[in-house]
Design an enzyme around this catalytic site. Structure first.
Site, PDB file in Angstrom:
ATOM      1  N   ARG A  31      21.829  34.153  18.331  1.00 28.18           N
ATOM      2  CA  ARG A  31      21.495  35.397  17.619  1.00 28.18           C
ATOM      3  C   ARG A  31      22.426  36.514  18.022  1.00 28.18           C
ATOM      4  NH1 ARG A  31      15.452  37.397  17.808  1.00 28.18           N
ATOM      5  NH2 ARG A  31      15.682  36.972  20.023  1.00 28.18           N
ATOM      6  N   ARG A  32      22.785  36.534  19.311  1.00 27.22           N
ATOM      7  CA  ARG A  32      23.584  37.656  19.830  1.00 27.22           C
ATOM      8  C   ARG A  32      25.031  37.246  20.043  1.00 27.22           C
ATOM      9  NH1 ARG A  32      21.251  39.163  24.925  1.00 27.22           N
ATOM     10  NH2 ARG A  32      19.898  37.356  24.831  1.00 27.22           N
ATOM     11  N   LYS A 105       8.125  22.684  20.522  1.00 30.23           N
ATOM     12  CA  LYS A 105       6.828  22.141  20.927  1.00 30.23           C
ATOM     13  C   LYS A 105       5.749  23.176  20.634  1.00 30.23           C
ATOM     14  CE  LYS A 105       8.790  19.121  24.491  1.00 30.23           C
ATOM     15  NZ  LYS A 105       8.990  18.875  25.926  1.00 30.23           N
ATOM     16  N   ALA A 139      14.597  22.015  30.732  1.00 33.09           N
ATOM     17  CA  ALA A 139      16.007  22.296  30.458  1.00 33.09           C
ATOM     18  C   ALA A 139      16.868  22.483  31.715  1.00 33.09           C
ATOM     19  CB  ALA A 139      16.112  23.516  29.542  1.00 33.09           C
ATOM     20  N   LYS A 190       0.508  19.799  25.579  1.00 33.42           N
ATOM     21  CA  LYS A 190       0.767  19.864  27.034  1.00 33.42           C
ATOM     22  C   LYS A 190       1.083  21.295  27.470  1.00 33.42           C
ATOM     23  CE  LYS A 190       5.392  20.563  27.298  1.00 33.42           C
ATOM     24  NZ  LYS A 190       6.035  21.685  27.966  1.00 33.42           N
ATOM     25  N   ASP A 243       5.416  14.229  29.690  1.00 33.06           N
ATOM     26  CA  ASP A 243       5.692  15.650  29.517  1.00 33.06           C
ATOM     27  C   ASP A 243       4.606  16.509  30.164  1.00 33.06           C
ATOM     28  OD1 ASP A 243       7.081  17.823  28.677  1.00 33.06           O
ATOM     29  OD2 ASP A 243       6.653  17.589  26.536  1.00 33.06           O
ATOM     30  N   SER A 253       8.383  25.183  34.737  1.00 40.68           N
ATOM     31  CA  SER A 253       7.691  25.271  33.445  1.00 40.68           C
ATOM     32  C   SER A 253       7.275  26.707  33.156  1.00 40.68           C
ATOM     33  CB  SER A 253       6.451  24.372  33.443  1.00 40.68           C
ATOM     34  OG  SER A 253       5.580  24.771  32.391  1.00 40.68           O
ATOM     35  N   ARG A 254       7.709  27.211  31.993  1.00 41.81           N
ATOM     36  CA  ARG A 254       7.336  28.582  31.613  1.00 41.81           C
ATOM     37  C   ARG A 254       5.848  28.678  31.329  1.00 41.81           C
ATOM     38  NH1 ARG A 254      11.719  28.580  28.023  1.00 41.81           N
ATOM     39  NH2 ARG A 254      10.610  26.787  27.232  1.00 41.81           N
ATOM     40  N   GLU A 280       5.266  28.518  24.743  1.00 45.01           N
ATOM     41  CA  GLU A 280       4.682  28.208  23.428  1.00 45.01           C
ATOM     42  C   GLU A 280       3.156  28.103  23.433  1.00 45.01           C
ATOM     43  OE1 GLU A 280       6.117  28.190  20.592  1.00 45.01           O
ATOM     44  OE2 GLU A 280       8.088  27.226  20.629  1.00 45.01           O
TER      45      GLU A 280
HETATM   46  N1  LIG Z   1      13.093  25.128  27.967  1.00 44.69           N
HETATM   47  C1  LIG Z   1      12.730  23.875  28.025  1.00 44.69           C
HETATM   48  O1  LIG Z   1      12.779  23.264  29.098  1.00 44.69           O
HETATM   49  C2  LIG Z   1      12.270  23.157  26.789  1.00 44.69           C
HETATM   50  C3  LIG Z   1      12.277  21.765  26.786  1.00 44.69           C
HETATM   51  C4  LIG Z   1      11.827  21.072  25.671  1.00 44.69           C
HETATM   52  C5  LIG Z   1      11.392  21.779  24.559  1.00 44.69           C
HETATM   53  N2  LIG Z   1      11.421  23.127  24.575  1.00 44.69           N
HETATM   54  C6  LIG Z   1      10.986  23.818  23.347  1.00 44.69           C
HETATM   55  O2  LIG Z   1      12.146  24.345  22.701  1.00 44.69           O
HETATM   56  C7  LIG Z   1      11.801  25.524  21.974  1.00 44.69           C
HETATM   57  C8  LIG Z   1      12.745  26.641  22.383  1.00 44.69           C
HETATM   58  O3  LIG Z   1      12.557  26.855  23.760  1.00 44.69           O
HETATM   59  P1  LIG Z   1      13.675  27.441  24.712  1.00 44.69           P
HETATM   60  O4  LIG Z   1      13.365  26.940  26.039  1.00 44.69           O
HETATM   61  O5  LIG Z   1      15.034  27.220  24.219  1.00 44.69           O
HETATM   62  O6  LIG Z   1      13.261  29.002  24.608  1.00 44.69           O
HETATM   63  P2  LIG Z   1      14.117  30.254  25.025  1.00 44.69           P
HETATM   64  O7  LIG Z   1      13.163  31.385  25.049  1.00 44.69           O
HETATM   65  O8  LIG Z   1      14.941  29.965  26.210  1.00 44.69           O
HETATM   66  O9  LIG Z   1      15.112  30.429  23.783  1.00 44.69           O
HETATM   67  C9  LIG Z   1      14.668  30.693  22.481  1.00 44.69           C
HETATM   68  C10 LIG Z   1      15.862  30.932  21.587  1.00 44.69           C
HETATM   69  O10 LIG Z   1      15.388  31.314  20.299  1.00 44.69           O
HETATM   70  C11 LIG Z   1      15.998  32.547  19.941  1.00 44.69           C
HETATM   71  N3  LIG Z   1      15.045  33.330  19.170  1.00 44.69           N
HETATM   72  C12 LIG Z   1      14.032  34.099  19.637  1.00 44.69           C
HETATM   73  N4  LIG Z   1      13.413  34.688  18.604  1.00 44.69           N
HETATM   74  C13 LIG Z   1      14.071  34.302  17.491  1.00 44.69           C
HETATM   75  C14 LIG Z   1      13.921  34.599  16.115  1.00 44.69           C
HETATM   76  N5  LIG Z   1      12.987  35.423  15.676  1.00 44.69           N
HETATM   77  N6  LIG Z   1      14.771  34.009  15.250  1.00 44.69           N
HETATM   78  C15 LIG Z   1      15.723  33.176  15.680  1.00 44.69           C
HETATM   79  N7  LIG Z   1      15.926  32.868  16.957  1.00 44.69           N
HETATM   80  C16 LIG Z   1      15.095  33.437  17.839  1.00 44.69           C
HETATM   81  C17 LIG Z   1      16.372  33.231  21.228  1.00 44.69           C
HETATM   82  O11 LIG Z   1      17.454  34.124  21.017  1.00 44.69           O
HETATM   83  C18 LIG Z   1      16.783  32.043  22.080  1.00 44.69           C
HETATM   84  O12 LIG Z   1      18.106  31.683  21.814  1.00 44.69           O
HETATM   85  C19 LIG Z   1      10.326  25.797  22.303  1.00 44.69           C
HETATM   86  O13 LIG Z   1       9.539  25.284  21.261  1.00 44.69           O
HETATM   87  C20 LIG Z   1      10.085  25.008  23.574  1.00 44.69           C
HETATM   88  O14 LIG Z   1       8.738  24.589  23.712  1.00 44.69           O
HETATM   89  C21 LIG Z   1      11.853  23.842  25.657  1.00 44.69           C
HETATM   90  O1  LIG Z   2       9.007  25.374  30.348  1.00 47.61           O
HETATM   91  P1  LIG Z   2       7.980  24.814  29.417  1.00 47.61           P
HETATM   92  O2  LIG Z   2       6.579  24.960  29.919  1.00 47.61           O
HETATM   93  O3  LIG Z   2       8.171  25.321  28.020  1.00 47.61           O
HETATM   94  O4  LIG Z   2       8.235  23.232  29.355  1.00 47.61           O
HETATM   95  C1  LIG Z   2       9.505  22.784  29.053  1.00 47.61           C
HETATM   96  C2  LIG Z   2       9.501  21.392  28.469  1.00 47.61           C
HETATM   97  O5  LIG Z   2       8.681  21.334  27.339  1.00 47.61           O
HETATM   98  C3  LIG Z   2       9.133  20.332  29.466  1.00 47.61           C
HETATM   99  O6  LIG Z   2       9.278  19.080  28.878  1.00 47.61           O
END
Ligand SMILES: NC(=O)c1ccc[n+]([C@@H]2O[C@H](COP(=O)([O-])OP(=O)(O)OC[C@H]3O[C@@H](n4cnc5c(N)ncnc54)[C@H](O)[C@@H]3O)[C@@H](O)[C@H]2O)c1
Ligand SMILES: O=P(O)(O)OC[C@H](O)CO
Length: 330
Positions: A31-32, A105, A139, A190, A243, A253-254, A280
């Site tokens: 986005r940025r 998720k 991640a 989860k 998971d 985990s957030r 989430e």
């Molecule tokens: N972080 C992890 O370990 C992990 C692992 C598996 C699945 N996930 C899933 O992946 C998804 C994203 O998580 P993440 O960890 O990357 O989150 P994050 O908060 O790190 O990143 C979210 C991204 O989405 C963008 N974003 C925010 N609002 C937005 C909008 N209105 N329009 C477009 N883009 C927007 C942000 O700029 C950022 O790049 C979630 O559903 C999460 O559950 C995360």
């Molecule tokens: O950091 P969380 O809680 O969004 O979890 C990240 C991934 O979903 C773990 O698999």
């Protein structure tokens, strides 16, 4: 293969690394401009994954059309609740044959749809072109090349195998599945159970409590999944138990971290101010509760998490209510 990753947060960045390390040419969308420039020029993304180096073959742009141009795979990692609005702007640029990979998720508020359903509906992509990747995939650990496994789910087995091969690296081992529904539910629920685990942890509850939360959390996830038509075995696999254990047991985990803030007595707003990345479960506890009610499925932990997050309930009272429910067989 040529891949695009939409969303340059923690998971989008780590997933782009996996794709790049497995041999794809990757263009990320951010986005940025500052984030896109950092990925392009400094091969890192300090805001989301401090200290991680990305391959020089991974590039980034803020121009969505440029990011997805000629992409054979488009992976999406944005917050679940913004996906529908995002796709309304983006879907017109997706190449007609591209595989769309959902990394999210969550369950959409209001419609109670899974992310693959939102993609099919909004991007007008056939269901067999949508792949879900889900599993114990924190991640920061993946970005540090720590070994893990995942599930690549698609109704089209050939497409699942293609994505499986495009993701295989020495530190990332993908398994295929045709249970898209089960994998998505496992990932979404989860997050809510990890919130409960974080609350329990902050209250000072012990390992018996935590093991009970994980086990009964999995029981209610499976109950909802079976009612909706998922394969019950999916919940014993990486996208279910795997998971759930990763998120509950990890300080990375957030969702668990957010739960800890609530467990310490902070309000939703205070917890939101203290945590920046996407947790989430905070929104999906509402949609999952509604989905369960719509299908007459009991999800007592999800119900209590929703009450703590959105109705100001005390987590200690929530525990008491869970413990004094009607007696029943396991
Ligand atoms: N972080 C992890 O370990 C992990 C692992 C598996 C699945 N996930 C899933 O992946 C998804 C994203 O998580 P993440 O960890 O990357 O989150 P994050 O908060 O790190 O990143 C979210 C991204 O989405 C963008 N974003 C925010 N609002 C937005 C909008 N209105 N329009 C477009 N883009 C927007 C942000 O700029 C950022 O790049 C979630 O559903 C999460 O559950 C995360
Ligand atoms: O950091 P969380 O809680 O969004 O979890 C990240 C991934 O979903 C773990 O698999």
């Amino acid at each position: 293969m040529r891949a695009a990753v939409i969303g340059s947060g923690a998971w989008g960045t780590a997933f782009a690394k996996v794709l790049g390390d497995a041999g794809s040419e990757v263009t990320m969308w951010a986005r940025r401009e500052s984030v896109a420039a950092e990925i392009r020029d400094q091969h890192g993304n300090e805001g989301s994954l401090p200290g991680i180096r990305l391959s020089k073959l991974i590039t980034a742009t803020t121009d969505l059309a440029e990011a997805v141009d000629e992409a054979e795979m488009i992976a999406i990692a944005v917050p679940s609740q913004t996906l529908r609005g995002n796709l309304a702007d983006w879907a017109g640029f997706f190449p007609a044959d591209a595989t769309v990979i959902s990394l999210m998720k969550g369950i959409e508020l209001g419609t109670l749809k899974r992310m693959s359903e939102v993609i099919v509906e909004t991007a007008r992509v056939a269901a067999e072109r949508v792949v879900v990747v889900s599993g114990p995939n924190l991640a920061p650990e993946i970005a540090a090349d720590q070994p893990t496994a995942t599930v690549v789910a698609c109704t089209d087995e050939d497409r699942a195998r293609q994505v499986q091969h495009a993701l295989a690296t020495p530190y990332f081992r993908p398994y295929t599945s045709d249970d898209v529904l089960g994998c998505e539910l496992g990932g979404a629920v989860k997050n809510v159970i990890a919130l409960a685990y974080g609350m329990a942890s902050a209250i000072g509850l012990g390992d018996n409590t935590k093991a009970s939360l994980i086990t009964r959390g999995l029981a209610e996830t499976s109950r909802l999944g079976v009612a909706l038509g998922a394969d019950p075995l999916t919940f014993a696999g990486l996208a279910g138990l795997g998971d759930l254990v990763a998120s509950c047991s990890s300080r990375l985990s957030r969702n668990r971290t957010f739960g800890e803030h609530l467990g310490r007595g902070e309000s939703l707003e205070q917890a939101q101010a203290a945590t920046r990345q996407t947790a989430e479960g905070v929104k999906s506890c509402l949609s999952i509760r509604d989905l369960a009610r719509a299908h007459s499925v009991e999800m007592p932990i999800v119900e209590q998490v929703e009450k703590v997050c959105h109705e100001g309930a005390d987590p200690r009272v929530a525990v008491k209510l869970l413990m004094t429910r009607e007696m029943k067989p396991e």
